[in-house]
Design an enzyme around this catalytic site. Structure first.
Site, PDB file in Angstrom:
ATOM      1  CE  LYS A 137      11.400  -4.920   5.784  1.00 57.16           C
ATOM      2  NZ  LYS A 137      10.472  -6.144   6.181  1.00 57.16           N
ATOM      3  CB  THR A 186      14.822  -8.601   4.000  1.00 56.38           C
ATOM      4  OG1 THR A 186      15.130  -7.887   5.193  1.00 56.38           O
ATOM      5  CG2 THR A 186      13.862  -7.616   3.121  1.00 56.38           C
ATOM      6  CG  ASP A 234       4.716  -3.126   8.054  1.00 57.83           C
ATOM      7  OD1 ASP A 234       4.946  -3.566   6.969  1.00 57.83           O
ATOM      8  OD2 ASP A 234       3.571  -3.802   8.557  1.00 57.83           O
ATOM      9  CG  ASP A 264       9.366  -7.483   8.822  1.00 53.91           C
ATOM     10  OD1 ASP A 264       8.596  -7.405   7.909  1.00 53.91           O
ATOM     11  OD2 ASP A 264      10.656  -7.815   8.510  1.00 53.91           O
ATOM     12  CG  ASN A 316       8.828  -2.057   8.514  1.00 50.42           C
ATOM     13  OD1 ASN A 316       8.341  -1.516   7.347  1.00 50.42           O
ATOM     14  ND2 ASN A 316       8.904  -3.349   8.529  1.00 50.42           N
ATOM     15  N   GLY A 341       0.664  -1.125   0.097  1.00 47.54           N
ATOM     16  CA  GLY A 341       0.029  -0.141  -0.074  1.00 47.54           C
ATOM     17  C   GLY A 341       0.823   1.160  -0.105  1.00 47.54           C
ATOM     18  NE  ARG A 342       0.759   3.862  -5.062  1.00 50.80           N
ATOM     19  CZ  ARG A 342       1.800   4.639  -5.950  1.00 50.80           C
ATOM     20  NH1 ARG A 342       2.457   5.763  -5.446  1.00 50.80           N
ATOM     21  NH2 ARG A 342       2.381   4.124  -6.970  1.00 50.80           N
ATOM     22  CB  VAL A 343       1.999   5.819   3.744  1.00 52.38           C
ATOM     23  CG1 VAL A 343       1.491   6.516   5.120  1.00 52.38           C
ATOM     24  CG2 VAL A 343       2.221   4.309   4.189  1.00 52.38           C
TER      25      VAL A 343
HETATM   26  C1  LIG Z   1      -0.077  -3.169   7.169  1.00 47.25           C
HETATM   27  O1  LIG Z   1       0.510  -1.897   7.257  1.00 47.25           O
HETATM   28  C2  LIG Z   1       0.627  -1.680   8.627  1.00 47.25           C
HETATM   29  C3  LIG Z   1       1.073  -0.093   8.813  1.00 47.25           C
HETATM   30  O2  LIG Z   1       2.432  -0.063   8.145  1.00 47.25           O
HETATM   31  C4  LIG Z   1       2.734   1.236   8.092  1.00 47.25           C
HETATM   32  C5  LIG Z   1       2.301   2.466   8.474  1.00 47.25           C
HETATM   33  C6  LIG Z   1       2.562   3.679   8.406  1.00 47.25           C
HETATM   34  C7  LIG Z   1       3.769   3.789   7.622  1.00 47.25           C
HETATM   35  C8  LIG Z   1       4.384   2.698   7.010  1.00 47.25           C
HETATM   36  C9  LIG Z   1       3.821   1.516   7.133  1.00 47.25           C
HETATM   37  O3  LIG Z   1       4.149   0.247   6.505  1.00 47.25           O
HETATM   38  C10 LIG Z   1       5.364   0.282   5.648  1.00 47.25           C
HETATM   39  C11 LIG Z   1       5.373   1.145   4.489  1.00 47.25           C
HETATM   40  O4  LIG Z   1       3.967   0.993   3.923  1.00 47.25           O
HETATM   41  N1  LIG Z   1       6.070   1.479   3.794  1.00 47.25           N
HETATM   42  C12 LIG Z   1       7.733   1.183   4.034  1.00 47.25           C
HETATM   43  C13 LIG Z   1       6.119   2.746   2.794  1.00 47.25           C
HETATM   44  C14 LIG Z   1       5.820   4.232   3.410  1.00 47.25           C
HETATM   45  C15 LIG Z   1       6.735   4.589   4.449  1.00 47.25           C
HETATM   46  N2  LIG Z   1       6.162   5.342   5.496  1.00 47.25           N
HETATM   47  C16 LIG Z   1       6.505   6.873   5.318  1.00 47.25           C
HETATM   48  C17 LIG Z   1       6.032   7.577   6.471  1.00 47.25           C
HETATM   49  C18 LIG Z   1       6.489   8.883   6.736  1.00 47.25           C
HETATM   50  N3  LIG Z   1       5.821   9.541   7.719  1.00 47.25           N
HETATM   51  C19 LIG Z   1       4.967   8.553   8.022  1.00 47.25           C
HETATM   52  N4  LIG Z   1       4.152   8.712   9.380  1.00 47.25           N
HETATM   53  C20 LIG Z   1       3.566   7.647   9.727  1.00 47.25           C
HETATM   54  N5  LIG Z   1       3.459   6.474   8.828  1.00 47.25           N
HETATM   55  C21 LIG Z   1       4.055   6.217   8.018  1.00 47.25           C
HETATM   56  C22 LIG Z   1       5.180   7.359   7.629  1.00 47.25           C
HETATM   57  N6  LIG Z   1       4.413   4.940   7.285  1.00 47.25           N
END
Ligand SMILES: COCCOc1ccc2cc1OCC(=O)N(C)CCCNCc1c[nH]c3ncnc(c13)N2
Length: 273
Positions: A140, A173, A156, A138, A143, A27-29
């Protein structure tokens, strides 16, 4: 604030979507603002067809139930979620500082003080998770996020399990996986302790300890615990001692989370202990 009435039904019209924050496997955030309260959140959008395709529906449900119940300063808050016909939306705490590994790439490696602070935060968060019978499995750098004050937030929980029993499903990984996982043996909480050792090494040297050309070579280096400390950057013997006591093949002999918090390297380098 978004978390005040968790029971309420949210929908896309409650939010104004802002800039993309990053793209993950499923997914995208995006940055987003709740219209009424003007509260800033992160919105993770996952397509249902992706979930069906990778058959991760139950895992995602478990992950969201787990993350909703985790309340800790070093764990990214999941305020709630909603869905429409083709997408699932996760309403998350916004981490202004973004991904920790971008910081790591920018700086090359962290100072011992910075690395110890991140390891202490992770240890606190994991102790809290283990108390709730959650194994992350997981962790890394991508996350791991940073808030506006540079405080670490674990994001994550994609592979976390609510478990008392031993688990043995392959995930993540290879670089961060403990021997018992890459050997597909049953494993327990101690996998997260191993990962702390991997991350401590990576924070101090800028790359994980068992990195190799091929996955197969990484696999061999992990199961042989082929740990080498480069001569530069020069690292304190306390830091090496902690890494040596976490990257132990026998999971029962790895330093416990409690002992990590009491380790001289942590005591010496972390202020607000
Ligand atoms: C099943 O999913 C469970 C929840 O997973 C996530 C929740 C929030 C996330 C990232 C999560 O998983 C990893 C993922 O999607 N990426 C590696 C791409 C985006 C990277 N984040 C960038 C980011 C910057 N400021 C943020 N403030 C809050 N959340 C963020 C970010 N990312």
């Amino acid at each position: 604030e978004a978390g005040e009435n968790p029971g309420r039904q949210w929908s896309l019209k409650d939010f104004e979507i802002g800039k993309p924050l990053g793209k993950g496997k499923f997914g995208r955030v995006y940055l987003a603002r709740e219209v009424k309260s003007k509260y800033i959140v992160a919105l993770k959008i996952i397509f249902k067809e992706q979930i069906e395709k990778y058959r991760i529906h139950h895992q995602l449900r478990r992950e969201m139930e787990i993350q909703t119940n985790l309340l800790h300063p070093n764990i990214l808050r999941l305020y709630g979620w909603f869905h429409d016909d083709e997408r699932i939306f996760m309403i998350l705490e916004y981490a202004y500082g973004g991904e920790l590994y971008r910081e790591l790439r920018k700086k090359g490696h962290f100072t011992e003080k910075q690395a110890a602070t991140y390891i202490a935060s992770l240890t606190h968060a994991l102790a809290y998770c283990h108390e709730k019978h959650v194994i992350h499995r997981d962790i890394k750098p991508e996350n791991l996020l940073l808030d506006h004050e540079g405080r670490l937030k674990i994001a994550d929980f994609g592979w976390s399990v609510q478990s008392k029993s031993k688990r043995n499903t392959m995930c993540g990984t290879l670089d961060y996986l403990a021997p018992e996982m890459v050997e597909n043996k049953a494993h327990d909480y101690a996998v997260d302790n191993w990962t702390l050792g991997i991350l401590c090494y990576e924070f101090l040297y800028g790359a994980p300890p068992f990195e190799a050309e091929s996955q197969n070579d990484t696999f061999k280096r992990i199961v042989n615990v082929d740990l080498i400390f480069p001569s530069t950057p020069s690292i304190s013997s306390e830091a090496k001692n902690l890494i040596n006591r976490l990257l132990v093949k026998d999971s029962s002999k790895r330093l416990s989370l409690q002992k990590i918090m009491e380790h001289p390297w942590i005591i010496k380098n972390v202020d607000n202990l």
